[in-house]
Design a protein around this motif. Structure first.
Motif, short mmCIF file in Angstrom:
data_model
loop_
_atom_site.label_atom_id
_atom_site.label_comp_id
_atom_site.label_asym_id
_atom_site.label_seq_id
_atom_site.Cartn_x
_atom_site.Cartn_y
_atom_site.Cartn_z
N THR A 27 29.59 33.36 37.43
CA THR A 27 29.30 34.85 37.45
C THR A 27 29.07 35.11 36.02
N TYR A 28 27.73 35.80 35.69
CA TYR A 28 27.79 36.24 34.49
C TYR A 28 27.03 37.81 34.36
N SER A 29 27.51 38.75 33.52
CA SER A 29 26.74 39.84 33.42
C SER A 29 25.68 40.00 32.33
N LYS A 30 25.55 38.93 31.29
CA LYS A 30 24.76 38.82 30.10
C LYS A 30 23.86 37.34 30.44
N SER A 31 22.48 37.54 30.66
CA SER A 31 21.84 36.39 30.82
C SER A 31 21.87 35.44 29.80
N ARG A 32 21.99 35.61 28.51
CA ARG A 32 22.10 34.65 27.57
C ARG A 32 23.34 34.09 27.79
N GLU A 33 24.49 34.53 28.30
CA GLU A 33 25.72 33.65 28.75
C GLU A 33 25.28 32.51 29.50
#
Length: 238
Positions: free
Chosen positions: A39-45
């Motif tokens: 799970t990520y809240s920032k696409s670049r991650e």
């Protein structure tokens, strides 16, 4: 018996929605699969932590890198990844299919998740062709079949690791395989090809994943090329 593994990505800048979607995924998939959730809240991650995801649930409207743009990176890393776009903007559903979306989920109607997930599970559970040969039962994962060809009174079923033999007319085999999953084409009367293993088509030749090239007879070229392009445009979905 061990459950099949699923790598599932969630990327959404709405941090309150992530656990809601996560619970839906666990509820729908955990009885059939061993789930690994990322799970990520920032696409670049996601770009810095790329793995071969089986499913990617992507919010569309995200800053810097949108869900549409992120889907291209995910698909390039694993062509077979199933991209499910998630959005509160229902008008984006049609645009999403320009990016070879596997499906679309509306945030304001998560009740549909349970219904759609049953279809997704049916789609990803391996389908098998089973038959009896010389007193033993043989089961072949349908997606592993690269091609089938006729040799005298038998047909040969070619997979990446093994070639199997079967006593059947090739026309009958073509009908049997397509009744299980309609992903097989017949460029000419003595060969069947699995669309999942078509790498490219150049002029009059089909390039397969095992390095073989199959010549398409002139009368069949237009139809075969159309079937291959339609398959690719659906994101390799039958």
């Amino acid at each position: 018996m061990d459950k099949p593994k699923l790598n599932i990505l969630i990327c959404d800048d709405d941090v309150e929605f992530i656990p809601v979607l996560k619970d839906k995924i666990i509820e729908s998939f955990s009885s059939d699969f061993k789930i690994y959730l990322y799970t990520y809240s920032k696409s670049r991650e996601v770009l810095h932590n790329m793995v071969k995801y089986d499913f990617a649930f992507l919010d569309i409207d995200m800053p810097i890198i949108s869900g549409f743009d992120l889907s291209s990176f995910v698909s390039n890393f694993n062509y077979d990844a199933k991209i499910v776009f998630v959005s509160s903007k229902n008008e984006l559903v049609y645009e999403s299919f320009r990016f070879k979306a596997y499906d679309f989920i509306r945030k304001d109607n998560l009740a549909e998740f349970s219904i759609k997930s049953k279809l997704w599970i049916k789609d990803i559970i391996p389908k098998k062709y089973e038959y009896r040969y010389l007193g033993r039962v043989i089961g072949i994962d349908l997606k592993s079949i690269i091609l089938v060809y006729k040799n005298v009174n038998e047909i040969y079923i070619v997979t990446p690791n093994e070639t199997f033999r079967e006593r059947m007319k090739i026309s009958e085999m073509f009908n049997v395989l397509n009744r299980i999953e309609r992903c097989f084409i017949k460029p000419h009367r003595s060969i069947i090809i699995n669309l999942y293993h078509v790498i490219d088509i150049v002029k009059s030749e089909i390039y397969l994943s095992n390095g073989e090239r199959i010549l398409i007879p002139r009368p069949n070229r237009k139809q075969i090329k159309t079937e291959i392009m339609e398959f690719k445009s659906r994101g390799k979905r039958c």
